[in-house]
Design a protein around this motif. Sequence first.
Motif, mmCIF file in Angstrom:
data_model
loop_
_atom_site.group_PDB
_atom_site.id
_atom_site.type_symbol
_atom_site.label_atom_id
_atom_site.label_comp_id
_atom_site.label_asym_id
_atom_site.label_seq_id
_atom_site.Cartn_x
_atom_site.Cartn_y
_atom_site.Cartn_z
ATOM 1 N N ARG A 178 25.991 39.530 40.520
ATOM 2 C CA ARG A 178 26.558 39.946 39.380
ATOM 3 C C ARG A 178 26.032 41.348 39.218
ATOM 4 O O ARG A 178 24.972 41.594 39.467
ATOM 5 C CB ARG A 178 26.085 39.069 38.087
ATOM 6 C CG ARG A 178 26.610 37.598 38.209
ATOM 7 C CD ARG A 178 26.397 36.883 36.951
ATOM 8 N NE ARG A 178 24.948 36.732 36.998
ATOM 9 C CZ ARG A 178 24.044 36.940 36.246
ATOM 10 N NH1 ARG A 178 24.521 37.369 34.967
ATOM 11 N NH2 ARG A 178 22.914 36.485 36.152
ATOM 12 N N SER A 179 26.817 42.270 38.583
ATOM 13 C CA SER A 179 26.327 43.760 38.230
ATOM 14 C C SER A 179 24.984 43.848 37.465
ATOM 15 O O SER A 179 24.355 44.722 37.780
ATOM 16 C CB SER A 179 27.674 44.372 37.392
ATOM 17 O OG SER A 179 27.867 43.558 36.130
ATOM 18 N N SER A 180 24.849 42.906 36.587
ATOM 19 C CA SER A 180 23.640 43.034 35.667
ATOM 20 C C SER A 180 22.594 42.846 36.507
ATOM 21 O O SER A 180 21.447 43.345 36.485
ATOM 22 C CB SER A 180 23.687 42.050 34.577
ATOM 23 O OG SER A 180 24.070 40.692 34.997
ATOM 24 N N MET A 214 32.576 44.814 43.223
ATOM 25 C CA MET A 214 32.450 44.677 41.670
ATOM 26 C C MET A 214 33.755 44.941 41.031
ATOM 27 O O MET A 214 34.510 45.903 41.280
ATOM 28 C CB MET A 214 31.376 45.333 40.937
ATOM 29 C CG MET A 214 29.993 44.935 41.261
ATOM 30 S SD MET A 214 28.656 45.847 40.799
ATOM 31 C CE MET A 214 27.371 45.009 41.294
ATOM 32 N N ALA A 215 34.379 44.378 40.131
ATOM 33 C CA ALA A 215 35.507 44.809 39.071
ATOM 34 C C ALA A 215 34.884 46.126 38.312
ATOM 35 O O ALA A 215 35.887 46.911 38.324
ATOM 36 C CB ALA A 215 35.524 43.588 38.061
ATOM 37 N N VAL A 216 33.766 46.351 37.893
ATOM 38 C CA VAL A 216 33.415 47.416 37.054
ATOM 39 C C VAL A 216 32.309 47.848 37.792
ATOM 40 O O VAL A 216 31.106 47.630 37.159
ATOM 41 C CB VAL A 216 33.157 47.032 35.645
ATOM 42 C CG1 VAL A 216 32.975 48.525 34.872
ATOM 43 C CG2 VAL A 216 34.706 46.470 35.011
ATOM 44 N N PRO A 217 32.242 48.651 38.656
ATOM 45 C CA PRO A 217 30.962 49.349 39.507
ATOM 46 C C PRO A 217 30.373 50.341 38.783
ATOM 47 O O PRO A 217 29.351 50.869 39.051
ATOM 48 C CB PRO A 217 31.604 49.809 40.764
ATOM 49 C CG PRO A 217 32.984 50.245 40.719
ATOM 50 C CD PRO A 217 33.497 49.381 39.586
ATOM 51 N N GLN A 218 31.061 51.204 37.823
ATOM 52 C CA GLN A 218 30.695 52.325 36.927
ATOM 53 C C GLN A 218 29.181 52.197 36.514
ATOM 54 O O GLN A 218 28.565 53.228 36.421
ATOM 55 C CB GLN A 218 31.544 52.633 35.944
ATOM 56 C CG GLN A 218 32.982 53.284 36.716
ATOM 57 C CD GLN A 218 34.155 52.229 36.683
ATOM 58 O OE1 GLN A 218 33.774 50.889 36.957
ATOM 59 N NE2 GLN A 218 35.445 52.582 36.659
ATOM 60 N N GLY A 219 28.810 50.873 36.301
ATOM 61 C CA GLY A 219 27.611 50.714 35.586
ATOM 62 C C GLY A 219 26.390 50.940 36.542
ATOM 63 O O GLY A 219 25.387 51.316 36.400
#
Length: 497
Positions: A315-317, A343-348
């Motif tokens: 998970r991204s977190s 990841m769906a939202v890799p910008q983090g």
Amino acid sequence: MVPQDPRTDVVRGILARLGKFAGLSADRLRHTEIDVESLLDLPVVARHAERSGVPREDAILPVLRDQARQLPPAELLIVDAILALGLLRDSTTTDIDPERLYAVVLGARREYLAEHWTALHAAIGAEPAIEAPTVKRLRTYSEHAALTALAAALSAEPRTPTHPPVPPSAASRGATVTVVGDAVIDHIYRVDTFPADQSPVAASFVGAPGGKGLNRAVAAAVLGLDVHLIAAIGRDADGARVLDLLTDSGVRTDLVRIRPDAPTLVTAVIMNPGGEVRLIGCHDPRVQLSEEDLRSPDIHAALADSAVVVLTFERSSIVEQVLALIRELPERPRVIVCPTPSMAVPQGLYLYLDVVDYLVGTTVELDALLPEVHTASSADTAIRLRGLGVSTVCAVDGFRCTVYSDDVDIVIDHFPRVLKASAGAAAAFAGALAYRVITTDGALTAADFEFATAAMVPTQKLVAFSDSLPRRAEIERIVALHAPEGGDTRNIGATGR
């Protein structure tokens, strides 16, 4: 019956006495009149205390809990209740009363265990293999057998890895690799062709331990490195298979988190004759690493002691938390990130890319890190990712590698292909790259990336991925056999930072 030796018998006796009254605790170990030195001197306790930076008394409970989780369900439940280890204290099962299961009186714990035998098994996802014991049987036989099994596990010497020794240059620098990623059971279906809509196809089937984290950990371990895997599995037969494969490959399992209330995850791997695969992954939030896991002292210690950390996309977190932890270390390990699955939202992650020394993925996976940008080429993608902080980008497609960095920009494309693809190739590349990072002084050269690329060649087999991972001698033979004459390893020019 577990075979006993003198040390096992001594440890079992200590555990039996410590189980009386309120059970085991670090405070009791400090103040008890019982001679517990044989327990504190166990190698498994000493190693945990050293890694975690805690006194041996504080290492006992985590070690006992980890070892107890490896026992069969009946023995697990017995030692958990007798020693008041608290393995089910956070269970979400409403049928369990932790206050009674871990009562301050041993007799009360025995009574609750006997009365709720079936419900306790259900709480750890198991069926009772034997009928519920009476309190008398617990006291006179079952506890002795369960504590003996636990004592034997605590006293056992670590199994000797079957891989070759690490070269002296690596050993002197510290050859520890920590891999963060998944460990699953792969259900591998070999088909003549991928199925089309409403067109079933015949297939052969085999199940084997796998997963992006497990495969990379095994790939590094078979090259002689000291490897930890940080992953989560269920407490079931599949989880036991995962642990056995890791142990047999020389991978340390003390950081593998075992979830008592969920099964080990399964991935369906559909493989055609060319080695190409289609994946169907099963997800269960109960069987994944948590932020709490990463706050534990033993994981912090493992990251701090590592020469290399290999990170796949959980998970991204979790990915962000691992990179944040590494950023705060006074001496950072080298970091290899494999951006798979996307990841769906890799910008983090952009905030942490300056921690990444090597970003290794297919062209598709690397492009997916820039979802808001259309890039004209892999070189364009690499320029943008390096602009965000990544030191070196490796685009690995098929059995070909393109490297973009300040020190070396090359294409390695001279190793032979007999399949279109190989599911184990990416793991082999990452393991071999970690090996060369550790064993090479200074910046990596073209020869180091050539070694990592060559590691992919032996994986061109339609077998479980861990069975195709090469040893060091095999990689070196392939490098020598296919040494380019005049430059199939091509310089592609500086890409800029």
